[in-house]
Design an enzyme around this catalytic site. Structure first.
Site, short mmCIF file in Angstrom:
data_model
loop_
_atom_site.label_atom_id
_atom_site.label_comp_id
_atom_site.label_asym_id
_atom_site.label_seq_id
_atom_site.Cartn_x
_atom_site.Cartn_y
_atom_site.Cartn_z
N ALA A 1 0.91 -1.12 -0.01
CA ALA A 1 0.09 0.00 0.14
C ALA A 1 0.92 1.36 0.06
O ALA A 1 0.18 2.44 0.09
CB ALA A 1 -0.82 -0.11 1.18
N GLU B 1 17.40 -4.51 0.29
CA GLU B 1 16.26 -4.58 -0.61
C GLU B 1 16.97 -4.10 -2.21
O GLU B 1 16.25 -4.90 -3.15
CB GLU B 1 15.47 -3.39 -0.29
CG GLU B 1 14.11 -3.27 -1.19
CD GLU B 1 12.94 -2.94 -0.62
OE1 GLU B 1 13.01 -2.72 0.60
OE2 GLU B 1 11.91 -2.55 -1.27
N ASP C 1 12.59 5.28 3.13
CA ASP C 1 11.76 4.46 3.92
C ASP C 1 12.50 3.83 5.16
O ASP C 1 12.10 3.73 6.19
CB ASP C 1 11.10 3.27 3.14
CG ASP C 1 10.50 3.65 1.91
OD1 ASP C 1 10.20 5.02 1.90
OD2 ASP C 1 10.08 3.12 1.07
N TYR D 1 9.16 2.18 -11.58
CA TYR D 1 9.99 2.89 -10.32
C TYR D 1 11.38 3.05 -10.90
O TYR D 1 12.08 4.04 -11.04
CB TYR D 1 9.97 2.16 -9.12
CG TYR D 1 10.76 2.85 -8.01
CD1 TYR D 1 10.06 3.65 -7.17
CD2 TYR D 1 12.21 2.60 -7.87
CE1 TYR D 1 10.69 4.39 -6.03
CE2 TYR D 1 12.71 3.10 -6.75
CZ TYR D 1 12.13 4.03 -5.95
OH TYR D 1 12.69 4.70 -4.86
C1 GLA Z 1 9.55 4.20 -2.56
C2 GLA Z 1 10.89 3.83 -2.37
C3 GLA Z 1 11.20 5.20 -1.60
C4 GLA Z 1 11.12 6.61 -2.51
C5 GLA Z 1 9.73 6.30 -2.72
C6 GLA Z 1 8.94 7.50 -3.40
O1 GLA Z 1 8.73 4.09 -1.02
O2 GLA Z 1 11.05 2.63 -1.46
O3 GLA Z 1 12.85 4.85 -1.49
O4 GLA Z 1 11.90 6.32 -3.57
O5 GLA Z 1 9.03 5.25 -3.44
O6 GLA Z 1 9.19 8.77 -2.88
#
Ligand code: GLA
Length: 386
Positions: free
Chosen positions: A124, A161, A173, A223
């Site tokens: 999410a 990761e 994160d 991404y």
């Molecule tokens: C994901 C990635 C983060 C960041 C966000 C976008 O959550 O894990 O490192 O790049 O997308 O801001």
């Protein structure tokens, strides 16, 4: 779930009751503003949540690593000296990746019994994966007296990761779920990793998280595509101005993009990064002054830029964000996390919260045919032992 219940679940799987498991918790996160800036060495402003991942763990006297979770039908037992990626088991690669990072640093853990339980909705955009990584890293560090500093645990989890799981995420994160502080958001400079914990005093307003419940589809590949586009932008700019990353350009350098980037798409991506960094700086400033309305306006602008320039929103996130803005008492609403699905975060007048949920629920369903979920989160501390 109550801790006593979690302990009972642990003992149902690991029946020897002579020693209690040690219990750790790592939160998820919501990013208030500053999206897709972290891997461009820019600014982000996330906070840790009261939702997250519990880990109950106990050492064994042999080399077995036994992993269980309450979230899925899953149980596995392997040799701690032979940690490899499990191709079919997505979530378990987060703890395995972290364990493998410890081993690469010369810290060989012994056997363990682990039970995970997460109350963050999966996929999410609230960092359930960083939360699993960080709770594992923090627990191993404590259990085996590895003595690694917090920042090293953050980097090691991100690296797990990137390399073990194969998702090329930035550092936001893992940083947020480790360093988060109660009632504060983390204003992080992803270039220097200096940060400031800024009080989030919303007074008569509150945060509401709305989940699109859109199934995760192309998020990871899109991404990585955005990351590559930003690198391309840097290359174009380097023909005239030497920079290592887009965040070295400020809002006053926007004209360079028109001059130096012939490709329209790449130009838009770069414009998002530069304007978003600027919005984070403004947002932190106005929040410190208590100007929640202006903060909300910047959140709206952030979403608009993620839609038009960065193109990572999509029908569902747009429906949630734009329908939310029509509801009285909403100060701002934007997507949070990687995008393409996941959640929005909104600032809403407390007394309108109930009607916000009712109205948005109906509007979202009629726009998309999907049912949204809503959360009223609290901002809590980062990873910890309980
Ligand atoms: C994901 C990635 C983060 C960041 C966000 C976008 O959550 O894990 O490192 O790049 O997308 O801001």
């Amino acid at each position: 779930m109550e801790l006593s219940q979690l302990k009972n679940e642990f003992f149902r799987r690991y029946d020897n009751r002579t020693n209690d498991p040690v219990i750790f918790f790592s939160p998820g996160r919501v990013n208030l503003i500053g999206e897709h800036t972290d891997y461009n060495n820019g600014f982000v402003f996330p906070c840790a949540l009261n939702y997250g991942t519990y880990l109950l763990v106990r050492k064994r006297n042999d080399d077995r690593l036994i992993l269980n979770t309450l979230n899925f039908e899953f149980s596995d037992s392997l040799n701690i000296h032979n940690i490899q990626k499990i191709e079919s088991g997505e979530w378990v690669n987060y703890p395995l990746g972290v364990i493998s990072e410890f081993i690469q640093r010369g810290i060989q853990p012994g056997g363990m019994e682990m039970l995970f339980y997460g109350d963050i909705p999966n996929g999410a955009g609230l960092s359930s994966s960083a939360s699993i990584e960080m709770v594992t890293a923090y627990a191993l560090n404590k259990l085996f007296d590895a003595g690694l500093p917090d920042l090293e645990l953050v980097k090691l989890s991100q690296h797990a990761e990137n390399t073990f799981v194969g998702m090329n995420c930035g550092i936001m994160d893992q940083f947020a779920v480790c360093m988060g502080e109660k009632d504060k958001a983390i204003f992080l400079n992803c270039d220097t990793l200096n940060y400031d914990a800024v009080p989030v005093e919303l007074n008569e307003y509150q945060l509401i998280i709305s989940n699109t419940n859109k199934r995760r589809g192309l998020t990871d590949s899109k991404y990585n595509e955005r990351r590559a586009e930003c690198e391309k932008a840097v290359k174009y700019i380097n023909k005239k101005v030497s920079i290592n990353h887009l965040s070295q350009l400020s809002i006053n350098n926007l004209h360079l993009l028109d001059e130096l980037i012939p490709d329209k798409i790449i130009r838009k991506r770069a414009r998002h990064v530069i304007t978003e960094n600027n919005r984070v700086l403004q947002a932190v400033k106005v929040l410190k002054k208590g100007d929640i309305l202006q903060f909300g306006k910047l959140m709206n602008e952030s979403h608009d830029s993620l839609k038009k320039d960065y193109e990572v929103t999509g029908k569902e996130l747009d429906a949630l964000a734009y329908e939310a803005r029509k509801i009285s008492g909403t100060v701002g609403s934007r997507m949070t996390g990687a995008g393409f699905g996941g959640c929005t975060v909104s600032i809403v007048e407390k007394k309108q919260a109930e009607s916000f949920i009712e109205k948005l629920d109906i509007a979202y369903r009629s726009a998309t045919g999907l049912k949204a979920d809503f959360y009223l989160p609290l901002i809590e501390d980062g990873v910890r032992q309980i």
